[in-house]
Write an enzyme that holds these catalytic residues in place. Structure first.
Site, PDB file in Angstrom:
ATOM      1  N   HIS A  76       0.847  -1.207   0.000  1.00  0.00           N
ATOM      2  CA  HIS A  76       0.000   0.000   0.000  1.00  0.00           C
ATOM      3  C   HIS A  76       0.876   1.248   0.000  1.00  0.00           C
ATOM      4  CE1 HIS A  76       0.436   0.839   4.390  1.00  0.00           C
ATOM      5  NE2 HIS A  76       0.270  -0.462   4.587  1.00  0.00           N
ATOM      6  N   ASP A  78       0.166   4.443   1.183  1.00  0.00           N
ATOM      7  CA  ASP A  78       0.094   5.412   2.278  1.00  0.00           C
ATOM      8  C   ASP A  78       0.861   4.953   3.504  1.00  0.00           C
ATOM      9  OD1 ASP A  78      -1.941   3.383   2.478  1.00  0.00           O
ATOM     10  OD2 ASP A  78      -2.810   4.506   4.147  1.00  0.00           O
ATOM     11  N   ASP A 115       6.368   0.718   7.133  1.00  0.00           N
ATOM     12  CA  ASP A 115       5.055   0.091   6.988  1.00  0.00           C
ATOM     13  C   ASP A 115       4.222   0.979   6.063  1.00  0.00           C
ATOM     14  OD1 ASP A 115       2.496  -0.963   7.275  1.00  0.00           O
ATOM     15  OD2 ASP A 115       2.236  -0.221   9.316  1.00  0.00           O
ATOM     16  N   GLU A 145      -4.732   2.441   2.853  1.00  0.00           N
ATOM     17  CA  GLU A 145      -4.875   1.227   3.641  1.00  0.00           C
ATOM     18  C   GLU A 145      -4.994   1.529   5.123  1.00  0.00           C
ATOM     19  OE1 GLU A 145      -3.410  -2.292   5.988  1.00  0.00           O
ATOM     20  OE2 GLU A 145      -2.619  -0.251   5.876  1.00  0.00           O
ATOM     21  N   HIS A 457       3.383   2.605  13.431  1.00  0.00           N
ATOM     22  CA  HIS A 457       2.320   3.529  13.832  1.00  0.00           C
ATOM     23  C   HIS A 457       2.757   4.414  15.001  1.00  0.00           C
ATOM     24  CE1 HIS A 457      -1.141   0.902  11.971  1.00  0.00           C
ATOM     25  NE2 HIS A 457      -0.056   0.958  11.197  1.00  0.00           N
TER      26      HIS A 457
END
Length: 486
Positions: A76, A78, A115, A145, A457
Site C-alpha cells: 500500500h 500510504d 510500513d 490502507e 504507527h
C-alpha cells in the site's frame, strides 16, 4: 539522497529513500502515486489506475518463464502520520528524515513509513531489475490502507490476472502469514450540554504524555498503556471529590494506533488547586509503579489553561467519564486455535471534543466474526447506559487460513533452502488487505511476508537493516520458484 540509499540491497533502499522524500500520509498519497506512474512509464511498463486510485503495473515474464503462474506483488502507498509533540513536521508537505541507528533505520521524530514503504520499495525494485527471474508479473499498490482500506475495498473483479498474491505488509522476518483479523470502526458520540462556571474556579489542563503507543493490532497484547484510558481512570476516581468540571477531553490521533497522549481542559474551585496537583502527582507515581516495565517515559503534568470557557453540565460529565472509564480496551480474548495470537481486541484510539459533541473512536479487531459482533454488542450496551449514540462503519473481513496453500509450500521450501531453518507460519492480529482481495478474487492463493519492523504507527518505528536483505533474497527466490501454470 540520504545515507540509507547506500545500504544493501541497494535497489530496495534507493527506492525506499525516494519514497521517504515524497509526502504520502493516508488520504494524501497522490504525489507519490504520480511519481510511481511516471517512473513506470519511463521504464516502458504498462500502468493503469482504477476508479478509487489504486495503481497497477504489469511486467512481462523473463524469457523462458512465460508458462509460470502469474504473480501479483502487493503493497500500500500510504503511511501512518505520527510525530512527537516537539517535532515540527507537516506530513502533507515535509519529507520523512530517515537515518541509520546501528542495526536499524528509523526517522527523526516521526513515523518512518517502512510500513508499508519497504514492501513497496521491494515491489518497485523487482520491476526495475533486469536480473530477477520471474513469470508474468503484476504489481498492485493500493491507497488509503491505514485509514480505511479504501483501495482494497474498491478493488473490482477482473483487474488482477495473477494466480498468486504476495502481500508485503508483514513485520517480522522469518514469519509468513496466511491469515489475519477482520475489523470494524466504532464512533461513540455524546451530545454535550454546557453551562457557565460559578465564580472562584481556576482553569487547568491535565496532560498525560510519553507513552510508547504503537500498532493497535500487533502491539495490543504487549501491555502498553492507553493514554485515553489512563485519563479516564483519573477523572473517574477524583472528579467528584475535587469538584472538577470538564471543558474538553482530547487524546490520540488514529483509531488504529494506541494513543500516546491525552489531555483534559478542566476547571476546579480555587481552594482545590493544590489538592488536584497532589492527586495528579500521586497518580503519576502510581502509574510509574504499575507500568515501569513497559512505559519508561510516562509523564503527567498540569498547566495553566484559558479561563472563561463553558464547562459540561454535571449530568453529561458524569456519563462521559463513566463511559471512558468503562469502555473495554486491549485484549478481549486470546485464540484457542493458534497459541499466542490475540483473537479479539478493542482500541479506544481517539477522543475529540467540539462545542456540542464529544466523539470516541474505537477499532475492533477479531479473527472471528462472532467475536467482532460480541464487542459491538458490548459497546451498544455501554452507549445505552451512558446515553450516547454509536455507529459502526468500514467493516472488513478477516483472511481465513488455507492449509493447502501452494504458495505457502513454495515459501517454506525456498526459505529452508536458503537459511536452513523452518519459517514460522502465522496468523496476524492486524488488518491485512488480503481478506478484502479474496472477495473479488476468491481463488487467488495468498501469503504475506516482510522484513522486521518494530513499533509501527509510532515515532519509534524502525526497520532492521539485515532483514531487509533477507526479505529481498526470499522474494527473489520465490519468484524464480513459482510453479508452472496447469
Amino acid at each position: 539522497m540520504s545515507e540509507i540509499s547506500q545500504l544493501s540491497p541497494q535497489p530496495v533502499w534507493q527506492f525506499f529513500d525516494k519514497i521517504c522524500s515524497i509526502p504520502h500520509p493516508s488520504k494524501h498519497e497522490e504525489q507519490l502515486a504520480q511519481y510511481i506512474i511516471e517512473w513506470a512509464q519511463q521504464e516502458g511498463l504498462a500502468v493503469r489506475r482504477d476508479d478509487v486510485g489504486n495503481v497497477f503495473i504489469k511486467k512481462a515474464a523473463t524469457p523462458g518463464m512465460e508458462n509460470r503462474k502469474g504473480v501479483v506483488l502487493q503493497a500500500h502507498i500510504d503511511m501512518v502520520p505520527q510525530k512527537n509533540e516537539n517535532t515540527d513536521h507537516d506530513f502533507t508537505v515535509d519529507p520523512i528524515r530517515p537515518y541509520i541507528d546501528g542495526e536499524w533505520v528509523t526517522a527523526d521524530g516521526t513515523t518512518l513509513g517502512s510500513d508499508n514503504g519497504m514492501g513497496m520499495a521491494a515491489c518497485l525494485a523487482v520491476l526495475a531489475s533486469k536480473d530477477v527471474e520471474h513469470g508474468p508479473l503484476e504489481v498492485l499498490l493500493t491507497i488509503d490502507e491505514e485509514a480505511g482500506m479504501t483501495g482494497a475495498f474498491g478493488l473490482q473483479e477482473g483487474w488482477l490476472e495473477g494466480d498468486i498474491l504476495l502481500n508485503t505488509d508483514s513485520e517480522q522476518e522469518g514469519e509468513v502469514y496466511m491469515g489475519c483479523a477482520g475489523g470494524v470502526d466504532a464512533a461513540i458520540t455524546f451530545a454535550l450540554e454546557r453551562e457557565n462556571l460559578p465564580s472562584g474556579y481556576v482553569a487547568k489542563t491535565l496532560q498525560i504524555k510519553g507513552l510508547k503507543g504503537g500498532h493497535s493490532g500487533c502491539d495490543i497484547h504487549t501491555g502498553r498503556a492507553n493514554a485515553n484510558k489512563l485519563l479516564g481512570r483519573f477523572l473517574a476516581g477524583h472528579s467528584e471529590e475535587l469538584g472538577l468540571r470538564i471543558v474538553s477531553v482530547r487524546g490520540g490521533t488514529l483509531r488504529n494506533a494506541i494513543p500516546r497522549e491525552a489531555f483534559a481542559d478542566v476547571a476546579v474551585p480555587e481552594e482545590n488547586v493544590e489538592k488536584l496537583a497532589s492527586l495528579f502527582d500521586y497518580y503519576e507515581q502510581l502509574l510509574n509503579q504499575e507500568l515501569s516495565a513497559i512505559e519508561t517515559n510516562l509523564s503527567l503534568s498540569i498547566i495553566e489553561a484559558d479561563a472563561g470557557q463553558q464547562a459540561l453540565t454535571s449530568s453529561v460529565q458524569y456519563r462521559i467519564i463513566a463511559a471512558i472509564n468503562a469502555c473495554p480496551n486491549g485484549v478481549i480474548r486470546m485464540s484457542d486455535d493458534i497459541e499466542g495470537v490475540v483473537e479479539t481486541s478493542l482500541n479506544l484510539g481517539v477522543i475529540t471534543t467540539e462545542q456540542s459533541t464529544m466523539t470516541l473512536l474505537c477499532l475492533i479487531r477479531s479473527l472471528a466474526d462472532s467475536g467482532r459482533s460480541y464487542v459491538e454488542s458490548m459497546l451498544r450496551s455501554l452507549c445505552e447506559l451512558a446515553g450516547a449514540d454509536v455507529a459502526f462503519s468500514g467493516a472488513y473481513p478477516g483472511w481465513k487460513p488455507d492449509p493447502d496453500s501452494e504458495i505457502m509450500k513454495v515459501f517454506r521450501s525456498t526459505y529452508e533452502g536458503i537459511y536452513g531453518r523452518v519459517p514460522n507460519i502465522m496468523v496476524i492480529h492486524a488488518g491485512l488487505e488480503c481478506g478484502l482481495f479474496k472477495e473479488p478474487h476468491p481463488n487467488m492463493d495468498m501469503i504475506s511476508f516482510g522484513p522486521t519492523i518494530k513499533f509501527p504507527h509510532s515515532p519509534d518505528e524502525k526497520v532492521n537493516i539485515e532483514t531487509v536483505g533477507l526479505f529481498w533474497e526470499q522474494m527473489v527466490a520465490m519468484l524464480k520458484a513459482i510453479p508452472v501454470k496447469a
